[in-house]
Write an enzyme that holds these catalytic residues in place. Sequence first.
Site, PDB file in Angstrom:
ATOM      1  CE  LYS A   1      -2.375  -1.126   3.847  1.00 38.21           C
ATOM      2  NZ  LYS A   1      -1.700  -2.368   4.104  1.00 38.21           N
TER       3      LYS A   1
ATOM      4  NE  ARG B   1       6.126  -0.595  10.008  1.00 38.32           N
ATOM      5  CZ  ARG B   1       5.283  -0.243   9.537  1.00 38.32           C
ATOM      6  NH1 ARG B   1       4.824  -0.055   8.424  1.00 38.32           N
ATOM      7  NH2 ARG B   1       3.925  -1.149  10.379  1.00 38.32           N
TER       8      ARG B   1
HETATM    9  P1  AMP Z   1       0.231   0.249   8.531  1.00 39.08           P
HETATM   10  O1  AMP Z   1       1.447   1.617   9.189  1.00 39.08           O
HETATM   11  O2  AMP Z   1      -0.684   0.629   7.923  1.00 39.08           O
HETATM   12  O3  AMP Z   1       1.114  -0.504   8.759  1.00 39.08           O
HETATM   13  O4  AMP Z   1       0.145   0.814  10.698  1.00 39.08           O
HETATM   14  C1  AMP Z   1       0.878   0.365  11.715  1.00 39.08           C
HETATM   15  C2  AMP Z   1      -0.345   0.192  12.764  1.00 39.08           C
HETATM   16  O5  AMP Z   1      -0.160   1.469  13.634  1.00 39.08           O
HETATM   17  C3  AMP Z   1      -0.948  -1.022  12.839  1.00 39.08           C
HETATM   18  O6  AMP Z   1      -0.014  -2.055  13.065  1.00 39.08           O
HETATM   19  C4  AMP Z   1      -1.455  -0.588  13.819  1.00 39.08           C
HETATM   20  O7  AMP Z   1      -1.062  -0.895  14.603  1.00 39.08           O
HETATM   21  C5  AMP Z   1      -1.505   1.159  13.528  1.00 39.08           C
HETATM   22  N1  AMP Z   1      -2.601   1.454  12.572  1.00 39.08           N
HETATM   23  C6  AMP Z   1      -2.426   2.174  11.598  1.00 39.08           C
HETATM   24  N2  AMP Z   1      -3.519   2.677  10.900  1.00 39.08           N
HETATM   25  C7  AMP Z   1      -4.556   1.892  11.588  1.00 39.08           C
HETATM   26  C8  AMP Z   1      -6.079   2.790  11.837  1.00 39.08           C
HETATM   27  N3  AMP Z   1      -6.312   2.326  10.489  1.00 39.08           N
HETATM   28  N4  AMP Z   1      -7.197   1.218  12.600  1.00 39.08           N
HETATM   29  C9  AMP Z   1      -5.274   1.028  13.847  1.00 39.08           C
HETATM   30  N5  AMP Z   1      -4.585   1.011  13.759  1.00 39.08           N
HETATM   31  C10 AMP Z   1      -4.151   1.348  13.092  1.00 39.08           C
END
Ligand code: AMP
Length: 184
Positions: free
Chosen positions: A13, A131
């Site tokens: 993404k 990360r």
């Molecule tokens: P990402 O960078 O999109 O993979 O997000 C990393 C982490 O941030 C996820 O594993 C969640 O802990 C938190 N997070 C990001 N976006 C959301 C969302 N829309 N709802 C809930 N938690 C989120």
Amino acid sequence: MNIILFGAPGAGKGTQAELIQKEYNLPHLSTGNIFRAAIKNETLVGLKAKSFMDAGELVPDQVVVEIVAEELEKETYDNGCIFDGFPRTVFQAESLDVILAKKTSGDTTVVALAVPEDELIRRVLSRGQGRTDDTEEGMKNRLKVYHNETAPVLAHYNAKGWVKIIDGIGTVEGIFDRIKEALS
Ligand code: AMP
């Protein structure tokens, strides 16, 4: 025009969002990036989000929706937005419906990147961005959360006829070509 980039962790993404941003001149809204910046800056939101993120759990809906609603108030998003990592629950999707209904940013397309699970795990464990949630345990939990809480979001948008499924296997450029075709 709004684009919701949908897919499991590791589906690509963020990578595709960067390319879409340049091609369509749309701002990129990544809730994950917002939370990572908040943690780095030691803000209250960062403090609330950190333990959930480290455990591979979702940050509570209220916190996420408030942040997105506030962000979307900015003029930058008047003509639309690329949503990356949001919405991740049906509650978030319903909240976004309400927010977008009040805006005049045009149609919304959900670009769903389809990638098999073994490939998702391989990508995340090898992405090396430091990360704190890119561990084997963290990824296992994020996939479980994805199946239980995020996958149902697709049905929410399918019912509206907004979903385009894109094969997320191949080169970055090849996948981007498929996205452009789906958006044309
Ligand atoms: P990402 O960078 O999109 O993979 O997000 C990393 C982490 O941030 C996820 O594993 C969640 O802990 C938190 N997070 C990001 N976006 C959301 C969302 N829309 N709802 C809930 N938690 C989120």
